[in-house]
Design an enzyme around this catalytic site. Structure first.
Site, short mmCIF file in Angstrom:
data_model
loop_
_atom_site.label_atom_id
_atom_site.label_comp_id
_atom_site.label_asym_id
_atom_site.label_seq_id
_atom_site.Cartn_x
_atom_site.Cartn_y
_atom_site.Cartn_z
N ASP A 263 0.86 -1.17 0.00
CA ASP A 263 0.00 0.00 0.00
C ASP A 263 0.91 1.23 0.00
OD1 ASP A 263 -2.18 1.66 0.08
OD2 ASP A 263 -3.13 0.66 1.77
N TRP A 264 0.37 2.35 -0.45
CA TRP A 264 1.18 3.56 -0.63
C TRP A 264 1.66 4.06 0.73
CZ3 TRP A 264 -0.19 1.19 -4.56
CH2 TRP A 264 0.03 1.62 -5.86
#
Length: 749
Positions: A263-264
């Site tokens: 995930d970012w």
């Protein structure tokens, strides 16, 4: 290099044929694994490492020297996110990046229809493909553990079996377009408060029975090509580089051959990222420009720091080659597949799909005195009240925020359907959040209203008092602390004083219909005072048409709740036990430990164990017709180790309208050596029946449906003894029961 790339293009186009000097990886007659190994042998270490991390906000590097394209990702899972600047979150200013917004995944789950999930996945995959995207960041399948979770609207409810069945066709539909589905957020991402620092403490049985099944189905049945790690920790390791979740379970037990995407901002450590299963890193420094070098992406954990460790001899390249093999395999499935379709964007077919998904997912929770459906020929004045009747819901909520070609509001949908038939009057009723902007996408709506709550209620009551029907459209929205990423709700109640508006309207007019727009359960202290209640979800581009079709009976509602609606927050396990949102360690770290002490008793499992009557039970949903269940029968009295039993029940439409019923199968273990739920969902079928039509609905039961996970032996166990198959219209509306036994000593025939 230009000559080689040109040759690749000619070969791909079929203009020239392969020769003895052609690289092996271009030979499509060879097995993909052989072609991958050929490419791997040609890559430098720097080129390999460059493939492991972002080169912009939403892309990662390919290998131009060998003609391997970059990968382009896009946020989903409800539509294709608008383009942002290379290094920033703000809009790129394109004029051709609008999309169709499909209903939220809670609505999809509420359809209880795998065919609709396939339509959803195929349609959104076509939009992603047309926009040049290779990885769609969705769907989400985290389990609904608390109704306060701001991101529940992006997931598929509280039951692992329902989510498992619904996620598989979605994935297959997306990937039929040569676009990878990236199933998220793996795993134990069950609330948004402290989402980067929460350490989930959960026993193995609970992990395997409740929180992993949908991910396992996505991999083993759906064939997902990529998985996104979650922000939280498990066993004190971040999930994006977690030995237990990624190496041991995902890649080990399940044999996942795809790519694990962070995930970012979910990556935190280079050695852990190297060793613990992460393949592609995104968003670690979100502006992509700072931290020194000309290309800040080279500072990512799986970038220059990785090269430095290799150069210093502190790590080898075994893990690196495994990561690159996975990425190359993904390339052959997507960017290097010259036969993948071209896709389409904002097509009439996609708009029709969005409308159909919404119509199938809307849930009729209550309907007294035949108030619904509204007969357009018999109503003179219809009053619509509430901000959510007009507020755009496709903008906001976090990463699933969209820029749509259009969004038809519920009010406009009702007005269009009743045009020339009834006088439709709109009044505000309440003021919630008049703003409408996310990452540069602006709705353009001016919803500001400076009148007091008392003035707004008085106006609504005045108009409602002589109406033939009153429709209140409220609920939540996608602002912070409602249904929104990175924040949770602050309570179960409706915001903005809506309860007062509904109570006043109920006193003014008995024909009051409440439509709740939300991705979460809400408290409804007025439920006994209103004539009808619809759960409307976030319905996307065609919201207004979907709602109007159900209100007027053009579509007979057939949705069922994918989660329990509790009467009060204390009826939910994590709140009753004081487990949410966890406890800070107090050791100077930011880590918050969150104990899953309720174990497997989530949602209806908890309510039934503790004899708690919910506001509306899991699986509940009414129709404008009625269905009668006949006697359930089982084809044999004993189930063997390798065998199956079939449970059959006749279901008849005894009403005057055609309609669809979701027939649900639950299994109860009559006597077990371990605590088990009173019953668990293990099958469902959606059947469409004309008036007086009967369908024989059958379910095959295998030992898998009877099993629990034994943490001591790390295996699924089916104990011999008596079981009960329960067939019904919801978890609380069981229409038939039949017993059978399991005997593992009887030879299979």
């Amino acid at each position: 290099m230009k000559k080689l790339i040109f040759s690749i293009m000619l070969i791909a186009a079929g203009v020239v044929s392969l020769t003895a000097s052609t690289p092996a990886y271009l030979d499509e007659s060879r097995p993909v694994d052989d072609r991958i190994e050929d490419i791997l042998s040609r890559l430098t270490t720097r080129e390999k490492v460059a493939m492991l991390h972002a080169q912009s906000k939403f892309s990662s590097a390919g290998v131009p020297r060998l003609g391997i394209p970059s990968f382009w990702t896009t946020d989903g899972p409800h539509g294709i996110r608008p383009e942002v600047l290379w290094d920033e979150w703000e809009q790129a200013g394109w004029t051709n990046d609008s999309c169709v917004a499909f209903p939220a995944l809670t609505c999809l789950a509420a359809s209880w229809n795998p065919e609709i999930a396939l339509l959803y996945g195929t349609s959104i995959g076509e939009e992603a493909r047309y926009r040049g995207k290779d990885i769609l960041l969705g769907p989400g399948v985290n389990i609904y553990r608390t109704p306060l979770n701001g991101r529940n609207f992006e997931y598929m409810g509280e039951d692992p079996y329902l989510a498992s069945i619904m996620v598989v066709p979605y994935i297959k539909g997306v990937q039929s377009n040569g676009v990878a589905a990236c199933v998220k957020h793996y795993a134990l991402n069950n609330h948004e408060v402290n989402r980067h620092t929460t350490n989930a403490i959960v026993d193995d049985r609970t992990l395997y029975e409740i929180y992993l099944p949908a991910f396992k189905a996505a991999v083993m049945d759906g064939g997902a090509w990529s998985i996104m790690g979650s922000y939280n920790l498990y066993k004190d390791q971040h999930a994006c580089h977690n030995k237990f979740l990624l190496n041991d379970i995902l890649k080990g037990e399940w044999g996942f051959d795809g790519v694990v995407v962070s995930d970012w901002g979910g990556t935190h450590d280079t050695p852990e990222a190297i060793a613990n299963g992460l393949d592609m890193e995104f968003g670690s420094w979100t502006n992509g420009l700072s931290n020194g070098k000309s290309n800040a992406y080279d500072n990512y954990y799986l970038a220059d720091p990785y090269l430095d460790l290799i150069g210093e001899g502190k790590v080898g390249t075994k893990e690196l080659d495994d990561k690159v093999r996975r990425i190359l395999r993904l390339a052959f499935r997507t960017t290097l597949d010259r036969n993948r379709p071209h896709g389409s964007l904002c097509s009439p077919e996609h708009i029709a799909a969005a409308r159909r998904i919404g119509e199938e997912g809307i849930v009729l929770l209550k309907n007294t005195r035949g108030v619904l459906p509204i007969d357009p020929e018999r109503v003179g004045k219809v009053v619509v009240v509430g901000e959510n009747a007009v507020k755009m819901m496709t903008v906001g909520g976090g990463s699933s925020s969209l820029k749509v070609k259009y969004e038809l509001s519920p009010l406009d949908g009702i007005r269009n359907r009743l045009a020339g038939k009834a006088d439709v009057v709109y009044v505000r009723g309440y003021v919630g959040d008049p703003s409408g902007e996310y990452n540069g996408v602006v709705t353009g709506q001016n919803l500001k209203d400076d009148r007091s709550a008392e003035e707004l209620i008085a106006e609504a009551v005045r108009e409602a008092s002589d109406a033939d029907c009153v429709i209140f459209i409220g609920g939540l929205n996608k602002s912070a602390h409602q249904d929104c990423e990175d924040s949770d709700r602050e309570g179960l109640e409706l915001p903005y004083g809506q309860d007062d508006v509904i109570r006043a309207l109920a006193k003014a007019n008995p024909n009051l219909v409440v439509i709740n727009i939300s991705g979460n359960a809400v408290a409804m202290p007025w439920a006994g005072d209103v004539a009808a209640i619809l759960q409307g979800w976030y319905l996307g581009t065609e919201a207004g048409n979907s709602i109007a079709a159900v209100l007027t009976g053009d579509v007979n509602p057939s949705g069922k709740l994918p989660m329990t609606f509790p009467a009060k927050l204390d009826d939910v396990a994590v709140h009753k036990l004081g487990l949410y949102p966890g406890t800070p360690r107090g050791d100077g770290s930011k880590t918050v430990d969150c104990n899953y002490d309720e174990g497997i008793f989530v949602g209806y499992r908890w309510a039934e164990k503790n004899d708690i009557k919910p506001l509306f039970p899991f699986g509940h949903g009414l129709s404008y017709t009625d269905f009668k269940y006949g006697k359930a029968k089982v084809d044999k009295s004993t189930l063997t180790h390798e065998g199956k039993v079939t449970v059959t029940v006749p279901v008849t439409n005894v009403g005057a309208r055609e309609g669809s019923e979701v027939v649900q199968l639950y299994i109860a273990d009559i006597k077990s050596s371990v605590p088990r739920p009173l019953k668990e969902l293990k099958g469902f079928r959606k059947v469409r029946l004309a008036p007086s039509e009967t369908a024989e609905v059958s379910f095959e039961i295998t030992p898998e449906a009877l099993s629990y996970f034994d943490a001591d032996t790390h295996s699924w166990v089916c104990e011999p003894g008596a079981f009960e198959a329960l067939v019904g219209s919801s978890s609380a509306d069981i229409r038939g029961k039949v017993r059978f036994s399991y005997d593992d000593s009887v030879a299979s025939r």
